[in-house]
Write an enzyme that holds these catalytic residues in place. Structure first.
Site, PDB file in Angstrom:
ATOM      1  N   ASP B  10      78.439 -24.692  72.180  1.00  0.00           N
ATOM      2  CA  ASP B  10      76.999 -24.551  72.371  1.00  0.00           C
ATOM      3  C   ASP B  10      76.509 -23.220  71.804  1.00  0.00           C
ATOM      4  O   ASP B  10      77.306 -22.291  71.589  1.00  0.00           O
ATOM      5  CB  ASP B  10      76.700 -24.627  73.876  1.00  0.00           C
ATOM      6  CG  ASP B  10      75.244 -24.327  74.170  1.00  0.00           C
ATOM      7  OD1 ASP B  10      74.365 -25.007  73.610  1.00  0.00           O
ATOM      8  OD2 ASP B  10      74.968 -23.390  74.950  1.00  0.00           O
ATOM      9  N   ASP B  12      72.729 -21.301  72.454  1.00  0.00           N
ATOM     10  CA  ASP B  12      71.970 -20.387  73.328  1.00  0.00           C
ATOM     11  C   ASP B  12      72.588 -20.331  74.727  1.00  0.00           C
ATOM     12  O   ASP B  12      72.799 -21.362  75.354  1.00  0.00           O
ATOM     13  CB  ASP B  12      70.504 -20.838  73.410  1.00  0.00           C
ATOM     14  CG  ASP B  12      69.567 -19.664  73.706  1.00  0.00           C
ATOM     15  OD1 ASP B  12      70.057 -18.567  74.011  1.00  0.00           O
ATOM     16  OD2 ASP B  12      68.342 -19.858  73.614  1.00  0.00           O
ATOM     17  N   ASP B 206      77.393 -23.135  78.345  1.00  0.00           N
ATOM     18  CA  ASP B 206      76.985 -22.375  79.541  1.00  0.00           C
ATOM     19  C   ASP B 206      76.185 -23.233  80.526  1.00  0.00           C
ATOM     20  O   ASP B 206      75.954 -22.824  81.652  1.00  0.00           O
ATOM     21  CB  ASP B 206      76.097 -21.202  79.138  1.00  0.00           C
ATOM     22  CG  ASP B 206      74.758 -21.690  78.603  1.00  0.00           C
ATOM     23  OD1 ASP B 206      74.757 -22.378  77.564  1.00  0.00           O
ATOM     24  OD2 ASP B 206      73.718 -21.431  79.243  1.00  0.00           O
TER      25      ASP B 206
END
Lengths: 256, 256
Positions: B10, B12, B206
Site C-alpha cells: 500500500d 498512503d 496500514d
C-alpha cells in the site's frame, strides 16, 4: 358539509405534472375557495420561493398566493431556528432555501459552522461537499430538506436531494435530520400554519412514499390521487392504505 | 531467505503519510531491491497516473518506476475491457482514471453509454451525476474505482470516492461494482502483474478495512504496519487478524 375543515396539498403529480396542467386540480382548488375551506400547498421542492410557486400555480389556473405555499425550505429554516437558535448555517442549496433561511434570521456562512443544511443544488461541487463534511465531522448539526432520491424531468429521473445528501452521510457516518415529507416535521408545521385541527385536516397527494406516508406519520387522514407517481397497482401492495384513493380530483366527494 | 517471494504494498499510511516521509518505508523497499524480491505498489488512489505515483515515491527516496505501480484505475479499466469489451464508457474521475481507460482502448463518451465508471473527481458537478444516473437507469454497467468514504488531507477528512459514488447508487438503486481494496479484483490483477504465487506473496498495508481485508478476501498472507490509519487498539477489536502486525516496517523479520 364534509368533515374536513382544512387541506394540505402536494404539488407535482397532484396539482400539475412538471409543466403540464391537470384540469381537475384547478377545479378542486376552486371548490375549496368556493367553500371557504383553508388549504396549504406542502412541497418537498426546496429550490423555489413561495412567490415563485404561487406564480406557477396561478399560471395553471389554480387559485394561490404566497401565503398558500409551505415549502420544505421554510420548514427546515423554522426547525433550525426553533431547535438551535440563530446559529451559523452552512447551506448547500438554491434560492428557495437561501430565502427561507435568511427570512428566519439565520446567519449563512462557511465559518464557525453550527449547522449544515442540504437542499437540491444544481451548482453543487466538491468544495461545497468538503466544507459540509468537515463541519459535520467537527460537530455541526446536519439537516436535509428532503430525502427524495430522484427528480422527474423531461430528460428522465435526475439525482434528487436525498442522493446528494448521501455524500455527506456516507463520508462522515452522521445521519442527517430530514425535514420534508414523509417526515412529520413538515406536516406538523404546516398544520400550525393552516390553523385547522389535525383530525379535521386531509393530506392530499399522488406519492405514497412521501405524501401519504407523511400524513400517516402525522396521524392524519389521507387522500391519494393517481395522477402522478403511485399507480393503483403499486398502492395495492402497500400494507397501510390511505384513507381514500381516487383516480382524479374530480372524483372527490365533498360530502365525506 | 524468507518464505515470501513477492510483496504487494500500500502507499498512503504505509510508504508515506500525505506529504510526509516514512524513513522505515524507504529502508524496507531498498531491502526488497537488494534481495531482488519483486514488489508492486497497489493503491486505491485513482487520480494519479503510475508515472506520477513513481515520481512521488522516488522523491521520498523509495525505489520505484512506473512498472512498480498498480492503481485501482488500471484495475478498473482492465476489468471493464475483460468483462464488457471495448465499450462506450462515461467516466467521472481525474487524469489517472482517464489515462488508464484510454490505455485499455475504451471509448470515453457521454453518448450511447454502456458503462459508467466513477473515481474521485474534484471537478464533480450536477450534470456529471445526472448523466451517470440517466445512463445507469438506462442499463449501463456501473463501476467504481473504490469505496473509500474519506480522504485524509491537511484540512481534515474530505469526501472520498465511495461517498461520491453513493449519489448514483442511492438515486438509481443500482449497486456499483467496486474494484479497489478491500475487493479481491484489484489484488487478483496485481498478483498477475507481479507474477508470484498467491501463497508466496505478502500484502502489506496500514489500513485494516482496505489493505488487510483485501489480502484476506484474496486468501493471501497479510502484514499490517501501524504507521497510518489502523491503531493497535482498533486492530485488537477485529475478529480476523492479519498474519503479522508491526509498529514500523523496520521491525519486519526478513527471515520469516
Amino acid at each position: 358539509m364534509g368533515k374536513y375543515k382544512g387541506y394540505l396539498i402536494d404539488l407535482d403529480g397532484t396539482m400539475y405534472r412538471g409543466e403540464e396542467k391537470i384540469d381537475a386540480a384547478s377545479r378542486f382548488v376552486k371548490q375549496l375557495e368556493k367553500k371557504d375551506l383553508p388549504y396549504l400547498f406542502v412541497t418537498n421542492n426546496s429550490s423555489r420561493t413561495p412567490k415563485e410557486v404561487a406564480e406557477k400555480l396561478v399560471s395553471m389556473d389554480i387559485p394561490a398566493t404566497e401565503e398558500h405555499v409551505f415549502t420544505t425550505s421554510m420548514a427546515t429554516a423554522q426547525f433550525i431556528k426553533q431547535t438551535y437558535g440563530k446559529v451559523n448555517v452552512y447551506m448547500i442549496g438554491e434560492r428557495g432555501l437561501e430565502d427561507a433561511l435568511v427570512k428566519q434570521g439565520l446567519n449563512l456562512t462557511d465559518k464557525e459552522i453550527e449547522a449544515v443544511v442540504m437542499g437540491i443544488d444544481r451548482q453543487i461541487n466538491y468544495e461545497k461537499l468538503a466544507v459540509a463534511c468537515l463541519a459535520v465531522r467537527n460537530g455541526a448539526a446536519f439537516l436535509s430538506t428532503n430525502g427524495d432520491v430522484a427528480i422527474p424531468t423531461e430528460r428522465g429521473l435526475m439525482p434528487g436531494n436525498g442522493s446528494l445528501t448521501s455524500v455527506v452521510h456516507v463520508s462522515t457516518g452522521v445521519t442527517p435530520k430530514f425535514i420534508g415529507k414523509p417526515e412529520s416535521v413538515i406536516v406538523d408545521q404546516a398544520l400550525a400554519v393552516l390553523g385547522t385541527e389535525r383530525h379535521e385536516t386531509l393530506m392530499v397527494g399522488d406519492n405514497y412514499q412521501t405524501d401519504i406516508m407523511a400524513g400517516i406519520n402525522a396521524t392524519m387522514d389521507t387522500l391519494i390521487v393517481h395522477t402522478g407517481v403511485t399507480s393503483v397497482e403499486q398502492l395495492a401492495e402497500e400494507k397501510i392504505q390511505p384513507t381514500y384513493a381516487i383516480h382524479t380530483l374530480d372524483e372527490w366527494d365533498w360530502e365525506i
